[in-house]
Design an enzyme around this catalytic site. Structure first.
Site, PDB file in Angstrom:
ATOM      1  N   GLN A   1      -5.323 -11.874  -3.975  1.00 37.21           N
ATOM      2  CA  GLN A   1      -4.407 -12.670  -4.793  1.00 37.21           C
ATOM      3  C   GLN A   1      -5.104 -13.842  -5.502  1.00 37.21           C
ATOM      4  OE1 GLN A   1      -1.513 -13.438  -1.733  1.00 37.21           O
ATOM      5  NE2 GLN A   1      -1.207 -11.238  -1.427  1.00 37.21           N
TER       6      GLN A   1
ATOM      7  N   GLU B   1       3.981  -5.158 -11.996  1.00 35.90           N
ATOM      8  CA  GLU B   1       5.410  -5.054 -12.341  1.00 35.90           C
ATOM      9  C   GLU B   1       5.776  -6.117 -13.382  1.00 35.90           C
ATOM     10  OE1 GLU B   1       7.115  -5.176  -8.388  1.00 35.90           O
ATOM     11  OE2 GLU B   1       6.187  -3.245  -7.910  1.00 35.90           O
TER      12      GLU B   1
ATOM     13  N   ALA C   1      -6.230 -12.536   0.426  1.00 40.08           N
ATOM     14  CA  ALA C   1      -6.909 -11.304  -0.014  1.00 40.08           C
ATOM     15  C   ALA C   1      -7.213 -11.338  -1.512  1.00 40.08           C
ATOM     16  CB  ALA C   1      -6.089 -10.084   0.408  1.00 40.08           C
TER      17      ALA C   1
ATOM     18  N   ASN D   1       0.816  -5.330  -6.846  1.00 38.47           N
ATOM     19  CA  ASN D   1       1.994  -4.604  -7.332  1.00 38.47           C
ATOM     20  C   ASN D   1       2.902  -5.523  -8.137  1.00 38.47           C
ATOM     21  OD1 ASN D   1       1.765  -1.846  -6.006  1.00 38.47           O
ATOM     22  ND2 ASN D   1       1.506  -3.216  -4.264  1.00 38.47           N
ATOM     23  N   SER D   2       3.121  -6.723  -7.621  1.00 36.45           N
ATOM     24  CA  SER D   2       3.976  -7.674  -8.341  1.00 36.45           C
ATOM     25  C   SER D   2       3.371  -8.016  -9.690  1.00 36.45           C
ATOM     26  CB  SER D   2       4.163  -8.954  -7.515  1.00 36.45           C
ATOM     27  OG  SER D   2       4.854  -8.659  -6.330  1.00 36.45           O
TER      28      SER D   2
ATOM     29  N   GLN E   1      13.118  -5.743  -7.061  1.00 31.46           N
ATOM     30  CA  GLN E   1      12.218  -6.505  -7.939  1.00 31.46           C
ATOM     31  C   GLN E   1      11.995  -5.888  -9.317  1.00 31.46           C
ATOM     32  OE1 GLN E   1       9.060  -8.902  -6.295  1.00 31.46           O
ATOM     33  NE2 GLN E   1       7.582  -7.902  -7.624  1.00 31.46           N
TER      34      GLN E   1
ATOM     35  N   ASP F   1      -6.369   5.591   2.077  1.00 32.74           N
ATOM     36  CA  ASP F   1      -6.492   4.188   1.680  1.00 32.74           C
ATOM     37  C   ASP F   1      -7.935   3.719   1.883  1.00 32.74           C
ATOM     38  OD1 ASP F   1      -6.185   1.271   1.580  1.00 32.74           O
ATOM     39  OD2 ASP F   1      -4.039   1.701   1.728  1.00 32.74           O
TER      40      ASP F   1
ATOM     41  N   HIS G   1       0.839  -1.199   0.000  1.00 28.21           N
ATOM     42  CA  HIS G   1       0.000   0.000   0.000  1.00 28.21           C
ATOM     43  C   HIS G   1       0.878   1.255   0.000  1.00 28.21           C
ATOM     44  CE1 HIS G   1      -3.928  -2.009   1.163  1.00 28.21           C
ATOM     45  NE2 HIS G   1      -3.039  -2.988   1.190  1.00 28.21           N
TER      46      HIS G   1
HETATM   47  N1  UDP Z   1       9.306  -6.386  -3.512  1.00 26.31           N
HETATM   48  C1  UDP Z   1      10.632  -6.069  -3.733  1.00 26.31           C
HETATM   49  N2  UDP Z   1      11.562  -7.034  -3.508  1.00 26.31           N
HETATM   50  C2  UDP Z   1      11.251  -8.285  -3.065  1.00 26.31           C
HETATM   51  C3  UDP Z   1       9.904  -8.592  -2.845  1.00 26.31           C
HETATM   52  C4  UDP Z   1       8.947  -7.620  -3.089  1.00 26.31           C
HETATM   53  O1  UDP Z   1      10.963  -4.953  -4.134  1.00 26.31           O
HETATM   54  O2  UDP Z   1      12.158  -9.079  -2.875  1.00 26.31           O
HETATM   55  C5  UDP Z   1       8.279  -5.358  -3.781  1.00 26.31           C
HETATM   56  C6  UDP Z   1       7.589  -5.626  -5.094  1.00 26.31           C
HETATM   57  O3  UDP Z   1       8.326  -5.049  -6.151  1.00 26.31           O
HETATM   58  C7  UDP Z   1       6.210  -5.006  -4.879  1.00 26.31           C
HETATM   59  C8  UDP Z   1       6.010  -5.092  -3.379  1.00 26.31           C
HETATM   60  O4  UDP Z   1       7.270  -5.387  -2.798  1.00 26.31           O
HETATM   61  O5  UDP Z   1       6.222  -3.656  -5.296  1.00 26.31           O
HETATM   62  C9  UDP Z   1       5.046  -6.178  -2.974  1.00 26.31           C
HETATM   63  O6  UDP Z   1       3.756  -5.769  -3.241  1.00 26.31           O
HETATM   64  P1  UDP Z   1       2.632  -6.798  -3.692  1.00 26.31           P
HETATM   65  O7  UDP Z   1       1.372  -6.014  -3.850  1.00 26.31           O
HETATM   66  O8  UDP Z   1       3.072  -7.555  -4.872  1.00 26.31           O
HETATM   67  O9  UDP Z   1       2.551  -7.830  -2.515  1.00 26.31           O
HETATM   68  P2  UDP Z   1       2.414  -7.704  -0.911  1.00 26.31           P
HETATM   69  O10 UDP Z   1       3.784  -7.556  -0.387  1.00 26.31           O
HETATM   70  O11 UDP Z   1       1.543  -6.510  -0.630  1.00 26.31           O
HETATM   71  O12 UDP Z   1       1.801  -8.995  -0.531  1.00 26.31           O
END
Ligand code: UDP
Length: 485
Positions: A407, A390, A405, A386-387, A367, A127, A23
């Protein structure tokens, strides 16, 4: 009570995310985009997350170029050592919904969230998971308040049908019926949404369950917000964004925010820039050097985001699957990824030997850069939003292993609707992992490369000048300046 006695020519926007990686990261990117547009921004974060950002990123230097950008902090109501991964993230939402309202009100009224030039907040972006409490304060003080939802639009749409789903779920889950049966109560998804694809909050035997109820309630509150901001783009989710207009008439789709920010930064500096990282862990860049020595498209990147926890047996099954596939892999194993009761980290020597041969393990990866690396040809992901975005921007096909959630629903869309990969949903069996990795990286590679390349192209176009997300962001800034929307 109206708070703004003095007119301000420049808006001061308060951005207030739910304090968790998935978030804070996109909302901080939005904050930076607004600052680049000349707005004054205050970013309100929990002390816990703020301290981690300071520790692990160059955030202070990065934002020092915006003199009117303020960071402010607020307590999330939990003890410092309270767990904030796995199912414990719900505690943050419950705690903030219960305790934060009077503190936020006081901060706004006292001018703690403003500066000398712009003492008062004139616009709030909060949020959507905070539900009604930020809206209550905003309404009382006469400040327009917009909700930001960090989930996919398709998932957010399904949340509006939780009340309808409740009775079906009770009947269904009590009888423990087939999880592959189609769900008919979410319009637009009747032909492909199975019970196992519903957001994880639906996997309860009792719909008075706190998280199920909370999602229903906070979702409904968004209807009171002045508008809704979504980190998505029209070519990906336009049809569900159009449906959401029924509940939220003013919607700004401005994503993928990381690509949007990268694009505007590159435009400004006229050179390619380093992605702005908002990580809460110490990033290990050695994996980039390792990737440099691997052949193109040969590596599957494995990461389950910042919250997922797993059992030792799940870890071992995934590991065997990867090793037996004979593909190269880069795996993010966060130090807090293994469930507490599975503290024993010993693994069979054969796995360690094979990993030394064709694998690489880090505790946290850069990432965005990893996904953009030419050696990476696939992503085994938990389907966090986010993943997912990306991966889409980088044009990398996915194997989805959703945890909770949104996912579960994201992974269904990745495989069935957008055709960007495979959905391993609910399975952690070494044979299935091995087969899916080989399908993604070898057998069905051509098919996925075509669809991922096309979606990546559309994602990049929408943040370029004239693209849908680009124009929507311009409109958001304009509306904030006019104070009309
Ligand atoms: N991320 C990262 N490196 C890692 C793992 C995750 O930079 O080794 C970042 C990823 O790029 C993303 C965020 O953490 O922007 C994770 O957000 P996401 O919504 O995918 O999952 P959450 O962590 O909220 O479950």
């Amino acid at each position: 009570m109206e708070m703004n006695q003095r007119p301000q020519t420049i808006p001061r926007v308060l951005i207030f995310p739910m304090p968790a990686q998935g978030h804070v990261s996109p909302m901080l990117k939005l904050a930076e985009l607004l600052a680049m547009s000349g707005l004054h921004v205050t970013f309100l974060n929990s002390d816990h997350i703020h301290n981690r950002l300071i520790k692990y990123t160059d955030m202070e230097t990065r934002f020092s170029k915006y003199p009117e950008f303020l960071f402010r902090t607020i307590w999330d109501g939990l003890e410092e050592d309270h767990p904030r991964t796995g199912e414990s993230v719900w505690d943050i939402i419950f705690s903030m919904n219960e305790k934060t309202k009077p503190v936020l009100r006081e901060m706004l009224v006292s001018g703690q969230l403003g500066s000398g030039a712009t003492p008062y907040v004139t616009y709030m972006i909060t949020d959507g998971l905070f539900g009604g409490f930020t809206l209550d304060v905003a309404e009382e003080l006469g400040i327009p308040c917009v909700h930001f939802r960090t989930t996919s639009s398709c998932c957010f749409w399904s949340y509006f049908f939780f009340p309808l789903l409740a009775q079906t779920l009770i009947n269904y889950l009590h009888r423990n019926e087939d999880m592959d049966r189609l769900v008919t109560s979410v319009p637009g998804m009747e032909s492909f949404l199975r019970f196992r694809d519903l957001p994880s909050m639906c996997r309860v035997s009792d719909t008075t369950n706190k998280s199920f109820q909370m999602i229903s309630q906070v979702t409904n509150q968004t209807r009171r917000a002045r508008a809704l901001i979504l980190n998505t783009f029209d070519d990906l989710e336009g049809s569900f964004v159009n449906r959401l207009i029924e509940f939220c008439p003013n919607i700004y789709t401005i994503g993928p925010l990381h690509a949007h920010l990268n694009h505007r930064q590159a435009q400004n500096s006229k050179t390619s820039t380093y992605p702005s990282s908002n990580n809460l862990y110490d990033i290990d860049r050695s994996c980039l050097t390792w990737l440099d020595s691997q052949p193109p498209n040969s590596v599957i990147y494995v990461s389950f985001g910042s919250i997922v926890v797993m059992t030792k047996s799940e870890l071992i099954e995934l590991w065997y699957g990867l090793v037996n596939s004979k593909q190269r892999f880069l795996w993010v194993m966060r130090p807090d990824m293994l469930m507490a009761e599975d503290g024993d980290r010993s693994v069979p020597a054969e796995l360690e030997d094979a990993t030394r041969e064709r694998g690489f393990i880090v505790s946290y990866a850069p990432q965005e850069q990893v996904l953009a690396h030419s050696a990476v040809g696939g992503f085994l992901t938990h389907s966090g939003w986010n993943s997912t975005l990306e991966s889409i921007v980088a044009g990398v096909p996915m194997i989805c292993w959703p945890y909770f959630a949104d996912q579960q629903i994201n992974s269904r869309f990745v495989s069935e609707v957008w055709k960007l990969g495979l959905d391993m949903k609910d399975v952690s069996d070494r044979k299935v992992v091995e087969m899916m990795v080989n399908d993604l990286m070898v057998e069905r590679r051509e098919e996925f490369v075509k669809s991922t390349a096309e979606m990546a192209r559309l994602a990049k176009m929408c943040v370029n000048e004239g693209g849908s997300s680009y124009c929507n962001l311009e409109k958001l800034v304009e509306d904030m300046r006019c104070g009309t929307k």
